[in-house]
Enzyme design. Structure first.
Site, PDB file in Angstrom:
ATOM      1  N   ASP A 108      24.911 -70.286  38.519  1.00 48.55           N
ATOM      2  CA  ASP A 108      24.788 -69.500  39.747  1.00 48.55           C
ATOM      3  C   ASP A 108      24.383 -70.423  40.893  1.00 48.55           C
ATOM      4  OD1 ASP A 108      24.303 -66.196  40.345  1.00 48.55           O
ATOM      5  OD2 ASP A 108      23.549 -67.616  41.839  1.00 48.55           O
ATOM      6  N   ASN A 137      25.089 -56.136  37.334  1.00 46.72           N
ATOM      7  CA  ASN A 137      24.935 -55.165  38.412  1.00 46.72           C
ATOM      8  C   ASN A 137      26.271 -54.443  38.585  1.00 46.72           C
ATOM      9  OD1 ASN A 137      22.263 -56.003  38.955  1.00 46.72           O
ATOM     10  ND2 ASN A 137      23.043 -57.746  40.119  1.00 46.72           N
ATOM     11  N   GLN A 165      25.430 -55.158  43.138  1.00 48.32           N
ATOM     12  CA  GLN A 165      26.656 -55.950  42.931  1.00 48.32           C
ATOM     13  C   GLN A 165      27.213 -56.387  44.282  1.00 48.32           C
ATOM     14  OE1 GLN A 165      29.845 -54.024  40.688  1.00 48.32           O
ATOM     15  NE2 GLN A 165      30.919 -55.976  40.433  1.00 48.32           N
ATOM     16  N   HIS A 174      30.710 -59.770  36.232  1.00 49.90           N
ATOM     17  CA  HIS A 174      29.978 -60.957  35.779  1.00 49.90           C
ATOM     18  C   HIS A 174      28.664 -60.505  35.188  1.00 49.90           C
ATOM     19  CE1 HIS A 174      29.178 -60.092  39.986  1.00 49.90           C
ATOM     20  NE2 HIS A 174      27.932 -60.510  39.787  1.00 49.90           N
ATOM     21  N   HIS A 213      24.954 -61.891  34.571  1.00 47.59           N
ATOM     22  CA  HIS A 213      23.972 -62.939  34.810  1.00 47.59           C
ATOM     23  C   HIS A 213      23.302 -63.258  33.471  1.00 47.59           C
ATOM     24  CE1 HIS A 213      23.779 -62.287  39.307  1.00 47.59           C
ATOM     25  NE2 HIS A 213      24.268 -61.108  38.923  1.00 47.59           N
TER      26      HIS A 213
HETATM   27  P1  AMP Z   1      25.863 -59.920  42.062  1.00 47.19           P
HETATM   28  O1  AMP Z   1      25.009 -59.812  43.308  1.00 47.19           O
HETATM   29  O2  AMP Z   1      25.275 -59.306  40.843  1.00 47.19           O
HETATM   30  O3  AMP Z   1      27.276 -59.436  42.343  1.00 47.19           O
HETATM   31  O4  AMP Z   1      25.925 -61.466  41.737  1.00 47.19           O
HETATM   32  C1  AMP Z   1      26.706 -62.379  42.449  1.00 47.19           C
HETATM   33  C2  AMP Z   1      26.137 -63.729  42.146  1.00 47.19           C
HETATM   34  O5  AMP Z   1      27.104 -64.699  42.479  1.00 47.19           O
HETATM   35  C3  AMP Z   1      24.867 -64.081  42.956  1.00 47.19           C
HETATM   36  O6  AMP Z   1      23.788 -64.367  42.056  1.00 47.19           O
HETATM   37  C4  AMP Z   1      25.290 -65.314  43.753  1.00 47.19           C
HETATM   38  O7  AMP Z   1      24.248 -66.267  43.888  1.00 47.19           O
HETATM   39  C5  AMP Z   1      26.447 -65.853  42.927  1.00 47.19           C
HETATM   40  N1  AMP Z   1      27.425 -66.645  43.667  1.00 47.19           N
HETATM   41  C6  AMP Z   1      27.998 -66.363  44.844  1.00 47.19           C
HETATM   42  N2  AMP Z   1      28.878 -67.324  45.193  1.00 47.19           N
HETATM   43  C7  AMP Z   1      28.870 -68.238  44.186  1.00 47.19           C
HETATM   44  C8  AMP Z   1      29.563 -69.464  43.962  1.00 47.19           C
HETATM   45  N3  AMP Z   1      30.455 -69.950  44.830  1.00 47.19           N
HETATM   46  N4  AMP Z   1      29.282 -70.151  42.820  1.00 47.19           N
HETATM   47  C9  AMP Z   1      28.381 -69.671  41.942  1.00 47.19           C
HETATM   48  N5  AMP Z   1      27.704 -68.512  42.100  1.00 47.19           N
HETATM   49  C10 AMP Z   1      27.934 -67.807  43.205  1.00 47.19           C
END
Ligand code: AMP
Ligand code: ZN
Length: 114
Positions: free
Chosen positions: A30, A87, A94, A100, A102
């Site tokens: 992440d 999420n 989300q 995805h 975590h």
């Molecule tokens: P969510 O808020 O559950 O949809 O999680 C999205 C996650 O994606 C967050 O924890 C972000 O930090 C992560 N994220 C966003 N852009 C990137 C990226 N380019 N590479 C890796 N993680 C990312």
């Protein structure tokens, strides 16, 4: 084709730190970690979230959890414990609408979540 951040990461159009990859999923670090280990397990097929029926069709969910088990074991997360969080929907937090999970580990984690 949807304009999707995680599809671009899977297609290597956007760089990421890949820790595991097989035919069905990719596991990356992440970009904004909340714990010493914070990974994202992402199916290669564009599935919106856990509520999307495509996730349970064609055995994808099972193959996906096979990958999560493998990563947790290979990275030594099993002994001390780890948390997986998906999420689902905007009120649940989300922000990227490509499924995805975590994978969070490496420090004590409180409960309930915020
Ligand atoms: P969510 O808020 O559950 O949809 O999680 C999205 C996650 O994606 C967050 O924890 C972000 O930090 C992560 N994220 C966003 N852009 C990137 C990226 N380019 N590479 C890796 N993680 C990312
Ligand atoms: Zn996608």
């Amino acid at each position: 084709m949807v304009d999707c951040l995680f599809c671009k990461i899977i297609n290597k159009e956007i760089p990421s730190q890949i820790v595991y990859e097989d035919d069905n999923l990719i596991v990356i670090k992440d970009i904004q970690p909340v714990a010493p280990t914070h990974l994202l397990a992402i199916p290669k097929q564009h599935v919106e979230n856990v509520a999307d029926p495509k996730f349970t069709e064609a055995g994808l969910a099972n193959l996906f959890f096979d990958g999560i088990q493998k990563v947790a074991k290979e990275l030594g997360l099993v002994e001390n414990g780890f948390r997986i969080v998906a999420n689902c929907g905007s009120e649940a937090g989300q922000t990227v609408f490509h499924l995805h999970f975590h994978i969070i580990s490496g420090r004590p984690l409180s409960w309930p979540p915020g």
